[in-house]
Design a protein around this motif. Structure first.
Motif, mmCIF file in Angstrom:
data_model
loop_
_atom_site.group_PDB
_atom_site.id
_atom_site.type_symbol
_atom_site.label_atom_id
_atom_site.label_comp_id
_atom_site.label_asym_id
_atom_site.label_seq_id
_atom_site.Cartn_x
_atom_site.Cartn_y
_atom_site.Cartn_z
ATOM 1 N N UNK A 207 0.793 -1.229 0.000
ATOM 2 C CA UNK A 207 0.000 0.000 0.000
ATOM 3 C C UNK A 207 0.834 1.293 0.000
ATOM 4 N N UNK A 208 1.814 1.445 0.888
ATOM 5 C CA UNK A 208 2.514 2.747 0.875
ATOM 6 C C UNK A 208 3.188 3.075 -0.461
ATOM 7 N N UNK A 209 3.972 2.162 -1.062
ATOM 8 C CA UNK A 209 4.551 2.526 -2.356
ATOM 9 C C UNK A 209 3.509 2.686 -3.458
ATOM 10 N N UNK A 210 2.379 1.990 -3.346
ATOM 11 C CA UNK A 210 1.340 2.142 -4.369
ATOM 12 C C UNK A 210 0.692 3.528 -4.269
ATOM 13 N N UNK A 211 0.516 4.000 -3.043
ATOM 14 C CA UNK A 211 -0.015 5.354 -2.864
ATOM 15 C C UNK A 211 0.949 6.362 -3.491
ATOM 16 N N UNK A 212 2.229 6.117 -3.271
ATOM 17 C CA UNK A 212 3.262 6.941 -3.887
ATOM 18 C C UNK A 212 3.148 6.951 -5.399
ATOM 19 N N UNK A 213 2.979 5.749 -5.964
ATOM 20 C CA UNK A 213 2.845 5.615 -7.412
ATOM 21 C C UNK A 213 1.610 6.370 -7.908
ATOM 22 N N UNK A 214 0.520 6.295 -7.148
ATOM 23 C CA UNK A 214 -0.706 6.974 -7.570
ATOM 24 C C UNK A 214 -0.492 8.478 -7.605
ATOM 25 N N UNK A 215 0.212 8.974 -6.579
ATOM 26 C CA UNK A 215 0.475 10.412 -6.534
ATOM 27 C C UNK A 215 1.384 10.819 -7.687
ATOM 28 N N UNK A 260 -5.826 17.144 -4.868
ATOM 29 C CA UNK A 260 -5.920 15.700 -5.128
ATOM 30 C C UNK A 260 -4.873 14.929 -4.330
ATOM 31 N N UNK A 261 -3.648 15.441 -4.293
ATOM 32 C CA UNK A 261 -2.593 14.764 -3.536
ATOM 33 C C UNK A 261 -2.956 14.678 -2.064
ATOM 34 N N UNK A 262 -3.533 15.757 -1.539
ATOM 35 C CA UNK A 262 -3.923 15.751 -0.132
ATOM 36 C C UNK A 262 -4.985 14.689 0.135
ATOM 37 N N UNK A 263 -5.973 14.600 -0.765
ATOM 38 C CA UNK A 263 -7.010 13.579 -0.606
ATOM 39 C C UNK A 263 -6.397 12.182 -0.641
ATOM 40 N N UNK A 264 -5.472 11.967 -1.586
ATOM 41 C CA UNK A 264 -4.844 10.642 -1.698
ATOM 42 C C UNK A 264 -4.042 10.312 -0.448
ATOM 43 N N UNK A 268 -4.597 7.199 1.939
ATOM 44 C CA UNK A 268 -3.494 6.282 2.217
ATOM 45 C C UNK A 268 -3.377 6.005 3.710
ATOM 46 N N UNK A 269 -3.420 7.079 4.528
ATOM 47 C CA UNK A 269 -3.187 6.841 5.950
ATOM 48 C C UNK A 269 -4.374 6.090 6.566
ATOM 49 N N UNK A 270 -5.583 6.325 6.035
ATOM 50 C CA UNK A 270 -6.733 5.548 6.519
ATOM 51 C C UNK A 270 -6.559 4.064 6.205
ATOM 52 N N UNK A 271 -6.147 3.796 4.953
ATOM 53 C CA UNK A 271 -5.979 2.414 4.510
ATOM 54 C C UNK A 271 -4.884 1.724 5.314
ATOM 55 N N UNK A 272 -3.793 2.451 5.550
ATOM 56 C CA UNK A 272 -2.691 1.849 6.311
ATOM 57 C C UNK A 272 -3.138 1.515 7.727
#
Ligand SMILES: Nc1ncnc2c1ncn2[C@@H]1O[C@H](COP(=O)(O)OP(=O)(O)O)[C@@H](O)[C@H]1O
Ligand SMILES: [Mg+2]
Lengths: 286, 253
Positions: A207-215, A260-264, A268-272
């Motif tokens: 999840x963390x690197x994927x969130x990074x990739x999405x951003x 958008x980045x802020x929302x992502x 991310x932190x919710x999912x983590x």
């Protein structure tokens, strides 16, 4: 005895940290300078920023940017997971194909890949399905299938899959071998072992690197400019091409990217936190 | 065939090293068999062959009348597909030295996992059975805890309940207490004794000689990939005939 009692009652003085105060003072001055620059520089045209923020073509560009990001990441995650599982399979051919894919798509510029899919129709007018060098079952013109939008999804998504494959592979590799064995010993078939045991545990690493990739994908989508798609940044550029208000329009685009980045980041932190539920307290003894 | 497990001439190599050099073993229904032997003698490898976590190089293993991992045809044994092997393993429970509970699931979810998703049985029935099993290992009130919130002894008891949830005909234990702090060993052995008392057929790799003497019907002593000596538990432990068995027992007793 009484001397010790006196010491015991002496007050404790916390360590003074003058450096903190100095740093705070310097930062306050810099912040004041930044605010005064923004407010007192007429060229920034904050009035225009406010005016264009919700302008229609900006809104349409924003929507396209979101669509491209979501779809490209979807392609990237699904195909990347498949590639990672291929990469870890017993079948040497599958391993080789997955490695070759990553090599090719990671090794060429994404701009080249976008243009390649866009111009595919020029080198290959029709796509057909059939026996190689034999009869065709099915054939369509490429320029029907590959619009600029699908070229963008292909270019961004297939490239992303190469990076996601590595991320998912590392995540799967981080799951203890004993987990797979325990699942197998319970009679789980291979697909179930992955779905119920390996992937849910790998997810915490993924999840963390994927969130990074999405951003980063959010911002990479602005490359679709080269194939003529009006995403957020391109829409801003189209407007300042007419009115020459570059700075205000770049600020407008940046504001939306930041939103958008802020929302992502929030998602991310919710999912983590959700995935981390199971280790509220790690370290029961062996 | 009255035996539940029949192993004949089981051989297994890792690379050039032959770890099992022809193991024979018979286990009857309801028997508890303890495998003893020094570290590296091949006990774990043999246990893993029984549910085909390892392929055999030669020999065969029958469990409940089924040849494990292979299909016989025309004088040859053909290796089964992974999903067929998986289906065979449903009847064989395994408990590992390091518990291997699923850390992302609670104790109750760990126990429910296989009946729900391997057998596809209805949720409520499985839940009731899982709670009964947790009660049986003394952990009903920990049902909602994650493995990281449980002690090692509690984790191992959940792992036993998880294996029992598939209603196996045979239970394999690979040093179930070796990773535990000494004061937690007893609670796990107690659960295993209850299980043996209830008639479960068990193969137990262990260094707990006391457990072997008290609970096992049969003890098998392995060394260097071979069965050195086998016999009734009390007899073999009290008066081992083979020199290597004597030396081993002298060290662990
Ligand atoms: N996957 C493996 N690859 C290579 N060697 C292994 C593997 N598993 C076990 N061995 C070796 O096989 C031998 C027997 O191991 P094992 O069955 O674990 O013994 P035991 O459980 O009696 O201590 C050891 O020498 C061990 O190093
Ligand atoms: Mg072992």
């Amino acid at each position: 005895m009484s001397a010790v009692e006196e010491h015991a009652n002496e007050p404790i003085v916390p360590l003074r940290r003058p450096g903190r105060w100095a740093a705070a003072a310097v930062l306050a001055v810099l912040a004041a300078m930044a605010v005064s620059f923004v407010v007192t520089t007429p060229a920034l045209r904050l009035d225009l920023v406010a005016g264009y923020l919700l302008e229609r073509s900006i809104m349409r560009g924003l929507l396209l940017t979101i669509e491209l990001t979501v779809l490209a990441m979807l392609v990237g995650v699904v195909l990347g997971t498949a590639l990672a599982i291929m990469r870890l399979s017993d079948n040497p051919l599958l391993r080789w194909v997955a490695a070759a894919y990553v090599w090719l798509f990671r090794g060429t510029p994404i701009l080249v890949q976008l243009l390649f899919w866009f111009f595919l129709g020029a080198v290959m007018p029709r796509i057909s399905l059939g026996v190689p060098f034999g009869p065709e079952f099915f054939s369509v013109p490429v320029n029907v299938l590959i619009t600029p939008f699908t070229a963008a999804i292909l270019g961004l998504g297939l490239n992303e899959a190469a990076y996601m494959a590595e991320i998912v592979r590392a995540g799967i590799g981080s799951v203890d071998r004993g987990q797979r064995e325990a699942a197998e010993a319970l009679g789980m078939r291979p697909a179930l072992v992955y779905r119920r045991v390996v992937l849910p545990q790998a997810a915490r690493m993924i999840v963390p690197p994927t969130a990074n990739e999405t951003i980063s994908m959010l911002k990479l989508t602005s490359l679709v400019l080269v194939i003529g798609l009006p995403d957020l940044l391109t829409s801003a550029q189209l407007i300042y091409g007419r009115n020459f208000q570059q700075i205000p329009l770049l600020i407008v685009a940046s504001i939306w990217y930041l939103v958008l980045t802020t929302l992502l980041t929030f998602a991310q932190s919710k999912l983590e936190r959700r995935l981390g539920r199971s280790d509220v307290h790690v370290g029961g003894h062996a | 065939m009255t035996e539940l497990l029949l192993a004949r001439g089981v051989r297994k190599s890792f690379g050039k090293v032959e770890v099992l050099k022809g193991i024979d073993l018979t286990v009857h229904p309801g028997q508890v068999v303890c495998l003893l032997g020094p570290s590296g003698s091949g006990k774990s490898t043999f246990l893993r062959c029984v549910n085909h976590l390892e392929r055999l190089d030669a020999g065969e293993i029958w469990v409940d009348g089924h040849l494990v991992g292979y299909r016989r045809a025309g004088g040859k044994k053909y290796e089964m597909r992974p999903r067929e092997v998986a289906d065979q393993r449903r009847d064989i429970g395994m408990v590992f030295q390091r518990f291997n509970l699923f850390p992302h699931l609670t104790a109750l979810e760990n126990v429910m996992e296989a009946p729900r998703h391997v057998l596809g049985r209805p949720r409520e029935a499985v839940r009731q059975e899982a709670l009964d099993l947790l009660r049986r290992v003394g952990l009903e009130e920990r049902a909602g805890h994650y493995p990281a919130q449980l002690s090692g002894g509690q984790q191992q008891r959940v792992a036993i309940a998880r294996a029992l949830a598939m209603k196996p005909k045979l239970m394999l234990f690979d040093e179930p207490t070796s990773a535990l702090d000494p004061e937690l060993v007893g609670e796990v052995l107690d659960v295993m004794k209850d299980l043996a008392g209830a008639g479960m057929t068990m193969i137990v790799v262990t260094h707990e000689i006391g457990f072997a003497r008290e609970v096992a019907d049969h003890v098998v002593f392995m060394d260097d990939g071979l069965v050195v000596e086998a016999g009734p538990a009390a007899e073999l432990i009290a008066s081992p005939r083979h020199r290597r068995t004597q030396a081993f027992l002298a060290k662990v007793l």
